[in-house]
Motif scaffolding. Sequence first.
Motif, PDB file in Angstrom:
ATOM      1  N   ILE A 201     -32.254  60.055  10.823  1.00  0.00           N
ATOM      2  CA  ILE A 201     -31.987  59.021  11.814  1.00  0.00           C
ATOM      3  C   ILE A 201     -32.482  59.479  13.184  1.00  0.00           C
ATOM      4  CG2 ILE A 201     -30.214  57.626  12.927  1.00  0.00           C
ATOM      5  CD1 ILE A 201     -30.574  57.094   9.911  1.00  0.00           C
ATOM      6  N   ASN A 202     -33.149  58.594  13.872  1.00  0.00           N
ATOM      7  CA  ASN A 202     -33.622  58.818  15.235  1.00  0.00           C
ATOM      8  C   ASN A 202     -32.573  58.266  16.191  1.00  0.00           C
ATOM      9  OD1 ASN A 202     -35.019  58.893  17.674  1.00  0.00           O
ATOM     10  ND2 ASN A 202     -36.957  58.228  16.783  1.00  0.00           N
ATOM     11  N   ASP A 203     -31.785  59.138  16.778  1.00  0.00           N
ATOM     12  CA  ASP A 203     -30.676  58.730  17.650  1.00  0.00           C
ATOM     13  C   ASP A 203     -31.213  58.474  19.053  1.00  0.00           C
ATOM     14  OD1 ASP A 203     -28.350  58.421  19.093  1.00  0.00           O
ATOM     15  OD2 ASP A 203     -27.881  60.550  19.114  1.00  0.00           O
ATOM     16  N   LYS A 204     -31.335  57.206  19.378  1.00  0.00           N
ATOM     17  CA  LYS A 204     -31.946  56.810  20.655  1.00  0.00           C
ATOM     18  C   LYS A 204     -30.962  56.051  21.550  1.00  0.00           C
ATOM     19  CE  LYS A 204     -34.273  52.963  18.210  1.00  0.00           C
ATOM     20  NZ  LYS A 204     -33.846  53.324  16.850  1.00  0.00           N
ATOM     21  N   GLY A 205     -29.719  56.541  21.597  1.00  0.00           N
ATOM     22  CA  GLY A 205     -28.760  55.989  22.549  1.00  0.00           C
ATOM     23  C   GLY A 205     -28.103  54.714  22.090  1.00  0.00           C
ATOM     24  N   GLU A 206     -27.899  54.550  20.802  1.00  0.00           N
ATOM     25  CA  GLU A 206     -27.236  53.347  20.298  1.00  0.00           C
ATOM     26  C   GLU A 206     -25.787  53.664  19.938  1.00  0.00           C
ATOM     27  OE1 GLU A 206     -31.104  50.951  18.619  1.00  0.00           O
ATOM     28  OE2 GLU A 206     -30.236  52.504  17.333  1.00  0.00           O
ATOM     29  N   HIS A 207     -25.518  54.268  18.789  1.00  0.00           N
ATOM     30  CA  HIS A 207     -24.134  54.594  18.444  1.00  0.00           C
ATOM     31  C   HIS A 207     -23.558  55.626  19.408  1.00  0.00           C
ATOM     32  CE1 HIS A 207     -24.182  52.108  15.008  1.00  0.00           C
ATOM     33  NE2 HIS A 207     -24.910  52.883  14.242  1.00  0.00           N
ATOM     34  N   ASN A 208     -24.325  56.611  19.763  1.00  0.00           N
ATOM     35  CA  ASN A 208     -23.920  57.602  20.779  1.00  0.00           C
ATOM     36  C   ASN A 208     -24.723  57.359  22.037  1.00  0.00           C
ATOM     37  OD1 ASN A 208     -23.196  60.724  18.954  1.00  0.00           O
ATOM     38  ND2 ASN A 208     -22.170  58.762  18.959  1.00  0.00           N
ATOM     39  N   LEU A 209     -24.026  57.304  23.173  1.00  0.00           N
ATOM     40  CA  LEU A 209     -24.705  57.186  24.461  1.00  0.00           C
ATOM     41  C   LEU A 209     -24.121  58.242  25.389  1.00  0.00           C
ATOM     42  CD1 LEU A 209     -26.754  55.536  26.108  1.00  0.00           C
ATOM     43  CD2 LEU A 209     -24.864  54.124  26.906  1.00  0.00           C
ATOM     44  N   PRO A 210     -24.830  59.349  25.677  1.00  0.00           N
ATOM     45  CA  PRO A 210     -26.253  59.513  25.409  1.00  0.00           C
ATOM     46  C   PRO A 210     -26.569  59.813  23.943  1.00  0.00           C
ATOM     47  CG  PRO A 210     -25.394  61.552  26.282  1.00  0.00           C
ATOM     48  CD  PRO A 210     -24.265  60.545  26.356  1.00  0.00           C
ATOM     49  N   GLY A 211     -27.789  59.416  23.566  1.00  0.00           N
ATOM     50  CA  GLY A 211     -28.372  59.878  22.319  1.00  0.00           C
ATOM     51  C   GLY A 211     -29.254  61.083  22.616  1.00  0.00           C
ATOM     52  N   GLY A 212     -30.175  61.337  21.692  1.00  0.00           N
ATOM     53  CA  GLY A 212     -31.095  62.438  21.942  1.00  0.00           C
ATOM     54  C   GLY A 212     -31.094  63.488  20.866  1.00  0.00           C
TER      55      GLY A 212
END
Length: 361
Positions: A201-212
């Motif tokens: 999964i590419n975590d780009k600030g959706e479920h977790n903010l910040p993502g990264g």
Amino acid sequence: MDPRIREHAQTIVEHSTRVESGDNVVVSAPAVADDLVTAIYELLGDREANVISMDANPRFMRAFLRASDTDEFETPSHLQALYEETDVIIRIRGETNATEQSDVAPETNAAWKRAYKPIQAEMLSKRWCLTQHPAPGSAQLAGMSTEAYENFVYDAVTLDWDAQAEHQQQMVEILDDADEVRIKSGDETDVTMSVAGNSTINDKGEHNLPGGEVFTAPVKDSVNGEVYFDLPLYRQGREVSGVRVRFEDGEVVGYSAERNEEVLDGVFETDEGARYLGELGIGMNRSIDRFTYNMLFDEKMGDTVHIAVGAAYPETVGEENELNESAEHVDMIVDMSEDSVIEVDGEVVQRNGTFVFEDDF
């Protein structure tokens, strides 16, 4: 109101959760985050969403847990019914006292986790976002002034998420084609695991903010080796440091901690799944440049790897592989900035925190 609060709210509503007209939204937040909740409510009103808020005050939960008989814990069905009717869940952290629940027994927390597990599963099936308001207690825990912590948080949550996702996608493609991953750091961490058949999964600030970060799930019985987590874990108001864990055929067969080992006892005794890995994550958010005792940020730091014991995210587990289920999901971090490599199928893809696709590799 600080304009960065409105920008944060806009990111949550428009990017992270994509709220639409008619959506039922639950916002859970402590009182210290009232400005952020107010900004979110304005945006939800503009979008004609339906919204209710819940007070996430750790003092309330501390009082409940300390007064309760753990043998009588039941899944709160009224809360589950609420989430079953909910489309979007926004959870906001912000501490006035980060150690509020430090005198709740680990076994009590474990029992409550077991009772709460069905609700957690319901929440994860929705559009959800977990984020941080830069409260003074959080700043104090991080060892920063309130102003410095505000700058730190807003720099991390207001990235160009499209550009960040493009950068991270390079690592996603490496892991998606992988069979075996090896993580080696110093003399105390050397662990291998298979990710064959699982998704990254590419975590780009959706479920977790910040993502990264990019993350996947290890094949349940494939993890072997030892890990020294050289960055502390802050959990239940306690700092757990100097953690060492040994795996055989996927299972945790030995562990120790230099400080607050009893917290780990509670984690690993929660259920059978708590002794297996649910996640392998690689931090890639270079705007997070310091450790702050906040896993929402710390696990995203560049030059780090984290692995989580407990529940795997279903979207990371392939149809042919077993989903690790647990009431727990506890991330722990390895610093990969020195004397460290990540190998994928025998090829080094990160050395001392630098990826193979970066200029100075």
